[in-house]
Design an enzyme around this catalytic site. Structure first.
Site, PDB file in Angstrom:
ATOM      1  N   GLU A 267      21.086  66.920 -10.119  1.00 46.36           N
ATOM      2  CA  GLU A 267      22.023  68.379  -9.516  1.00 46.36           C
ATOM      3  C   GLU A 267      22.170  67.799  -7.749  1.00 46.36           C
ATOM      4  O   GLU A 267      23.567  67.966  -7.312  1.00 46.36           O
ATOM      5  CB  GLU A 267      21.896  69.294  -9.945  1.00 46.36           C
ATOM      6  CG  GLU A 267      21.952  69.791 -11.829  1.00 46.36           C
ATOM      7  CD  GLU A 267      20.008  69.676 -12.512  1.00 46.36           C
ATOM      8  OE1 GLU A 267      19.816  70.364 -12.727  1.00 46.36           O
ATOM      9  OE2 GLU A 267      19.481  69.078 -11.741  1.00 46.36           O
TER      10      GLU A 267
ATOM     11  N   CYS B 245      17.785  74.881 -12.604  1.00 47.56           N
ATOM     12  CA  CYS B 245      16.012  75.297 -12.348  1.00 47.56           C
ATOM     13  C   CYS B 245      16.786  75.735 -11.223  1.00 47.56           C
ATOM     14  O   CYS B 245      17.635  76.198 -10.273  1.00 47.56           O
ATOM     15  CB  CYS B 245      15.417  74.731 -11.742  1.00 47.56           C
ATOM     16  SG  CYS B 245      15.483  73.497  -9.869  1.00 47.56           S
TER      17      CYS B 245
ATOM     18  N   HIS C 115      16.110  66.229  -7.258  1.00 47.08           N
ATOM     19  CA  HIS C 115      17.022  66.708  -8.514  1.00 47.08           C
ATOM     20  C   HIS C 115      18.582  66.334  -8.965  1.00 47.08           C
ATOM     21  O   HIS C 115      18.832  65.731  -8.110  1.00 47.08           O
ATOM     22  CB  HIS C 115      16.930  68.111  -8.849  1.00 47.08           C
ATOM     23  CG  HIS C 115      15.602  68.275  -9.365  1.00 47.08           C
ATOM     24  ND1 HIS C 115      15.336  70.189  -9.699  1.00 47.08           N
ATOM     25  CD2 HIS C 115      14.478  68.383  -8.885  1.00 47.08           C
ATOM     26  CE1 HIS C 115      14.221  70.323  -9.456  1.00 47.08           C
ATOM     27  NE2 HIS C 115      13.686  69.296  -9.084  1.00 47.08           N
TER      28      HIS C 115
ATOM     29  N   CYS D  65      18.298  74.340  -7.772  1.00 48.06           N
ATOM     30  CA  CYS D  65      19.295  73.639  -8.260  1.00 48.06           C
ATOM     31  C   CYS D  65      20.538  75.104  -8.241  1.00 48.06           C
ATOM     32  O   CYS D  65      22.207  74.379  -8.028  1.00 48.06           O
ATOM     33  CB  CYS D  65      18.934  72.702  -9.259  1.00 48.06           C
ATOM     34  SG  CYS D  65      18.412  71.597  -9.313  1.00 48.06           S
TER      35      CYS D  65
END
Length: 148
Positions: free
Chosen positions: A55, A83, A53, A86
């Site tokens: 992040e 999410c 992801h 993260c």
């Protein structure tokens, strides 16, 4: 730089992700002096990893730049609400502030589905949502519309 200017940097990374066939999410991390020390974008298709992801990419870069897993004083700017995975990394990295654009009603961990920052963790970042929310949502909607 203003919060909007940092988010524009993150949006640029989201556009880069979309051009590579990735869900368009971008992220930047600025240090306590306001200098961008990390940039990340979604790379799940590229790496074939659920962990890739935006992040997570940016947090790894920021830790390398700081020479520490502690990102005290740093601020994270991401185009989509983090999410749970993260948000867990954000909590563990001790980021000071989190700014996000669009709310994520499917996986959001800052209030979209659940708010992990409401729990009694030893360190909780300040949360700011809705920063350039319209363009952040628009890039996601355009991406998914093109897939259908």
């Amino acid at each position: 730089m203003s919060e909007e200017e940092y988010m524009l940097e993150a949006l640029s990374l989201a556009r880069e992700a979309a051009a590579c066939g990735e869900v368009p999410v971008g992220c930047v991390i600025a240090d306590e002096n306001g200098v961008i020390i990390a940039r990340g974008r979604n790379r799940r298709e590229e790496t074939k990893s659920a962990l890739s992801h935006a992040e997570m990419d940016a947090i790894a870069q920021a830790c390398a730049a700081k020479g520490s897993w502690r990102l005290d004083g740093c601020s994270l700017y991401v185009t989509l609400e983090p999410c749970p995975m993260c948000m867990g990394a954000i909590l563990n990295a001790r980021l000071r502030r989190v700014f996000y654009g669009a709310r994520d009603p499917a996986f959001g961990a800052c209030g979209g589905v659940v708010n992990l920052c409401m729990e009694p963790w030893p360190h909780v970042p300040e949360l700011y949502g809705g920063i350039l929310a319209e363009p952040c949502l628009e890039i996601l909607q355009s991406f998914f519309k093109a897939l259908r």
